[in-house]
Write a protein that holds these residues in place. Sequence first.
Motif, PDB file in Angstrom:
ATOM      1  N   ASP A 291       0.902  -6.344   2.990  1.00 57.22           N
ATOM      2  CA  ASP A 291       2.112  -6.778   3.688  1.00 57.22           C
ATOM      3  C   ASP A 291       3.006  -5.596   4.037  1.00 57.22           C
ATOM      4  O   ASP A 291       3.606  -5.554   5.103  1.00 57.22           O
ATOM      5  N   THR A 292       3.107  -4.620   3.109  1.00 58.71           N
ATOM      6  CA  THR A 292       4.053  -3.512   3.244  1.00 58.71           C
ATOM      7  C   THR A 292       3.319  -2.185   3.070  1.00 58.71           C
ATOM      8  O   THR A 292       2.579  -1.999   2.105  1.00 58.71           O
ATOM      9  N   LEU A 293       3.551  -1.270   4.002  1.00 61.80           N
ATOM     10  CA  LEU A 293       2.890   0.035   4.004  1.00 61.80           C
ATOM     11  C   LEU A 293       3.942   1.129   3.829  1.00 61.80           C
ATOM     12  O   LEU A 293       4.943   1.151   4.553  1.00 61.80           O
ATOM     13  N   ILE A 294       3.715   2.034   2.866  1.00 60.98           N
ATOM     14  CA  ILE A 294       4.672   3.111   2.574  1.00 60.98           C
ATOM     15  C   ILE A 294       4.028   4.440   2.965  1.00 60.98           C
ATOM     16  O   ILE A 294       3.001   4.837   2.396  1.00 60.98           O
ATOM     17  N   VAL A 295       4.651   5.150   3.910  1.00 59.92           N
ATOM     18  CA  VAL A 295       4.035   6.350   4.470  1.00 59.92           C
ATOM     19  C   VAL A 295       5.078   7.430   4.729  1.00 59.92           C
ATOM     20  O   VAL A 295       6.294   7.186   4.686  1.00 59.92           O
ATOM     21  N   VAL A 296       4.572   8.626   5.033  1.00 60.47           N
ATOM     22  CA  VAL A 296       5.350   9.678   5.683  1.00 60.47           C
ATOM     23  C   VAL A 296       4.811   9.777   7.108  1.00 60.47           C
ATOM     24  O   VAL A 296       3.674   9.364   7.374  1.00 60.47           O
TER      25      VAL A 296
ATOM     26  N   LEU B  84       0.855  -1.188   0.000  1.00 56.93           N
ATOM     27  CA  LEU B  84       0.000   0.000   0.000  1.00 56.93           C
ATOM     28  C   LEU B  84       0.889   1.236   0.000  1.00 56.93           C
ATOM     29  O   LEU B  84       1.604   1.498   0.979  1.00 56.93           O
ATOM     30  N   VAL B  85       0.887   1.976  -1.113  1.00 60.26           N
ATOM     31  CA  VAL B  85       1.706   3.182  -1.237  1.00 60.26           C
ATOM     32  C   VAL B  85       0.826   4.382  -0.915  1.00 60.26           C
ATOM     33  O   VAL B  85       0.045   4.847  -1.757  1.00 60.26           O
ATOM     34  N   CYS B  86       0.932   4.878   0.321  1.00 63.02           N
ATOM     35  CA  CYS B  86       0.183   6.065   0.732  1.00 63.02           C
ATOM     36  C   CYS B  86       0.952   7.347   0.394  1.00 63.02           C
ATOM     37  O   CYS B  86       0.344   8.375   0.106  1.00 63.02           O
ATOM     38  N   ALA B  87       2.274   7.292   0.463  1.00 61.73           N
ATOM     39  CA  ALA B  87       3.087   8.461   0.128  1.00 61.73           C
ATOM     40  C   ALA B  87       2.858   8.835  -1.334  1.00 61.73           C
ATOM     41  O   ALA B  87       2.661   7.962  -2.175  1.00 61.73           O
TER      42      ALA B  87
ATOM     43  N   SER C 178       8.756   4.240   6.702  1.00 58.00           N
ATOM     44  CA  SER C 178       8.494   5.672   6.859  1.00 58.00           C
ATOM     45  C   SER C 178       9.692   6.483   6.410  1.00 58.00           C
ATOM     46  O   SER C 178      10.839   6.129   6.690  1.00 58.00           O
ATOM     47  N   SER C 179       9.421   7.585   5.687  1.00 56.84           N
ATOM     48  CA  SER C 179      10.464   8.532   5.303  1.00 56.84           C
ATOM     49  C   SER C 179       9.772   9.834   4.919  1.00 56.84           C
ATOM     50  O   SER C 179       8.580   9.996   5.120  1.00 56.84           O
ATOM     51  N   GLY C 180      10.536  10.770   4.379  1.00 53.97           N
ATOM     52  CA  GLY C 180       9.966  12.044   3.943  1.00 53.97           C
ATOM     53  C   GLY C 180      10.138  13.156   4.945  1.00 53.97           C
ATOM     54  O   GLY C 180      10.234  14.333   4.576  1.00 53.97           O
ATOM     55  N   SER C 181      10.160  12.821   6.229  1.00 54.03           N
ATOM     56  CA  SER C 181      10.428  13.785   7.296  1.00 54.03           C
ATOM     57  C   SER C 181      10.830  13.008   8.537  1.00 54.03           C
ATOM     58  O   SER C 181      10.729  11.766   8.577  1.00 54.03           O
TER      59      SER C 181
ATOM     60  N   GLN D 229       0.548   9.331  12.178  1.00 57.21           N
ATOM     61  CA  GLN D 229      -0.135  10.128  13.200  1.00 57.21           C
ATOM     62  C   GLN D 229      -1.636  10.177  12.943  1.00 57.21           C
ATOM     63  O   GLN D 229      -2.450  10.036  13.873  1.00 57.21           O
ATOM     64  N   ARG D 230      -2.039  10.341  11.697  1.00 61.41           N
ATOM     65  CA  ARG D 230      -3.455  10.438  11.372  1.00 61.41           C
ATOM     66  C   ARG D 230      -4.176   9.100  11.560  1.00 61.41           C
ATOM     67  O   ARG D 230      -5.341   9.064  11.959  1.00 61.41           O
ATOM     68  N   ILE D 231      -3.499   7.998  11.274  1.00 64.44           N
ATOM     69  CA  ILE D 231      -4.105   6.685  11.512  1.00 64.44           C
ATOM     70  C   ILE D 231      -4.300   6.470  13.014  1.00 64.44           C
ATOM     71  O   ILE D 231      -5.383   6.058  13.470  1.00 64.44           O
ATOM     72  N   LEU D 232      -3.277   6.763  13.809  1.00 65.03           N
ATOM     73  CA  LEU D 232      -3.388   6.587  15.253  1.00 65.03           C
ATOM     74  C   LEU D 232      -4.439   7.504  15.854  1.00 65.03           C
ATOM     75  O   LEU D 232      -5.094   7.154  16.847  1.00 65.03           O
ATOM     76  N   ALA D 233      -4.650   8.680  15.238  1.00 62.62           N
ATOM     77  CA  ALA D 233      -5.636   9.636  15.748  1.00 62.62           C
ATOM     78  C   ALA D 233      -7.062   9.115  15.620  1.00 62.62           C
ATOM     79  O   ALA D 233      -7.983   9.661  16.245  1.00 62.62           O
ATOM     80  N   LEU D 234      -7.272   8.062  14.845  1.00 55.09           N
ATOM     81  CA  LEU D 234      -8.607   7.456  14.748  1.00 55.09           C
ATOM     82  C   LEU D 234      -9.021   6.839  16.076  1.00 55.09           C
ATOM     83  O   LEU D 234     -10.219   6.620  16.310  1.00 55.09           O
ATOM     84  N   GLY D 235      -8.041   6.534  16.902  1.00 51.10           N
ATOM     85  CA  GLY D 235      -8.334   5.939  18.200  1.00 51.10           C
ATOM     86  C   GLY D 235      -8.099   4.445  18.208  1.00 51.10           C
ATOM     87  O   GLY D 235      -8.226   3.757  17.188  1.00 51.10           O
ATOM     88  N   ALA D 236      -7.773   3.929  19.388  1.00 56.37           N
ATOM     89  CA  ALA D 236      -7.422   2.521  19.527  1.00 56.37           C
ATOM     90  C   ALA D 236      -8.575   1.603  19.147  1.00 56.37           C
ATOM     91  O   ALA D 236      -8.374   0.558  18.517  1.00 56.37           O
ATOM     92  N   GLU D 237      -9.801   1.980  19.502  1.00 50.53           N
ATOM     93  CA  GLU D 237     -10.949   1.117  19.216  1.00 50.53           C
ATOM     94  C   GLU D 237     -11.156   0.969  17.713  1.00 50.53           C
ATOM     95  O   GLU D 237     -11.385  -0.144  17.208  1.00 50.53           O
ATOM     96  N   THR D 238     -11.073   2.078  16.984  1.00 50.86           N
ATOM     97  CA  THR D 238     -11.232   2.020  15.529  1.00 50.86           C
ATOM     98  C   THR D 238     -10.124   1.198  14.895  1.00 50.86           C
ATOM     99  O   THR D 238     -10.371   0.383  13.994  1.00 50.86           O
ATOM    100  N   CYS D 239      -8.903   1.381  15.344  1.00 51.29           N
ATOM    101  CA  CYS D 239      -7.781   0.620  14.783  1.00 51.29           C
ATOM    102  C   CYS D 239      -7.954  -0.870  15.034  1.00 51.29           C
ATOM    103  O   CYS D 239      -7.686  -1.695  14.148  1.00 51.29           O
ATOM    104  N   ARG D 240      -8.433  -1.236  16.234  1.00 46.92           N
ATOM    105  CA  ARG D 240      -8.592  -2.650  16.573  1.00 46.92           C
ATOM    106  C   ARG D 240      -9.712  -3.312  15.778  1.00 46.92           C
ATOM    107  O   ARG D 240      -9.702  -4.533  15.588  1.00 46.92           O
TER     108      ARG D 240
END
Length: 346
Positions: A287-292, A242-245, A320-323, A297-308
């Motif tokens: 299998d592999t996630l490409i992000v900045v 998954l290429v999000c960057a 992770s790269s870019g910054s 941060q935005r995924i975690l901001a959804l909250g633990a319940e949503t992520c689970r």
Amino acid sequence: MGWSELGAEGPLARGGRALRTLGRIGLLRPRFLVSMSRAYLRHGQSIATGVAAAALDRPNQVAIFDDAGELRFAELNRRIQSIAHGLREAGIGPGSNVGILCRNHRGFVEACSAVSLLGADAVFLNTGFAGPQLGEVLDREGTQSLIYDEEFGGIVEAHGGKRDRYLAWHEANSGMTTLDELARQPVSTKIPRPAKPGGVTILTSGTTGTPKGAARDSSNTDVEAQLGLLEAMPIKAGVATLVCAPAFHAWGLTHTLTALALGSPIVLQRRFDPLLALRAIERCQVDTLIVVPVMLQRILALGAETCRRHDTSSLRATFSSGSALPGELARAWMDAFGDNLYNFYG
């Protein structure tokens, strides 16, 4: 050969490292090696070579999951060949310079692959450009043709100048020539292999002025550096990435092209949405996630319940790269998703 050359840094040791790395990735399968050899003989060192090899090796495997659905390797390769023929008939070839202004979707892959197949040079344009920036970059880079998404039609019309234009992603019939139209054209002849691979130009961020072009010659790569990167990255062939960057930047582009070369499915979303990213990980068994880092941060901001609520157990590596990646953010990600985070910034 002296004994010193058999040491840790000698050519035999480097060859052993390369074989071990390629074996771990999954590139020493006989069928893959034959397919890649055939594709290379036909296309040379082109972005399209990986797709052509995968079309021979695993034609019915999904190549791209995007907002338009699924596209398998055999169909993707056929579309690229047809698009390249259409662009060639319009005069694009070795020495041509083509600007690509696209978000993350199949049209981006098709555009850069077809342009490379013709031996033309591609300039990857920032989707956040203001109109004047776009016009200045196009003039400075000597761009003769533009492939762009429909949403950028306004700034292209105002600042794109008198250049040949082709639509990549589009929602309506605008009367413009589209990549879809070119892809539907039958192909009866092979594209001649260019004498030299097409180059790519990736633009700087432009934070200190007009973005500058950083040209890269695809025929002049640092094999040792690439081997070192592959050793450091736990990537595998044939698994979903998954290429999000943004694909027009070096980080997203590198992983988009690497996945194609490995015959791996690519998951692309035109705009990053943290909830849709979680759904894609679950649905496509990413299998592999490409992000900045801000995306983490935005995924975690959804909250633990949503992520689970989403099954992300397939996720084995998050690059992770870019910054800069803050330590607290890294720990929070690994607490939520496991110790799969690799920081490549700098």
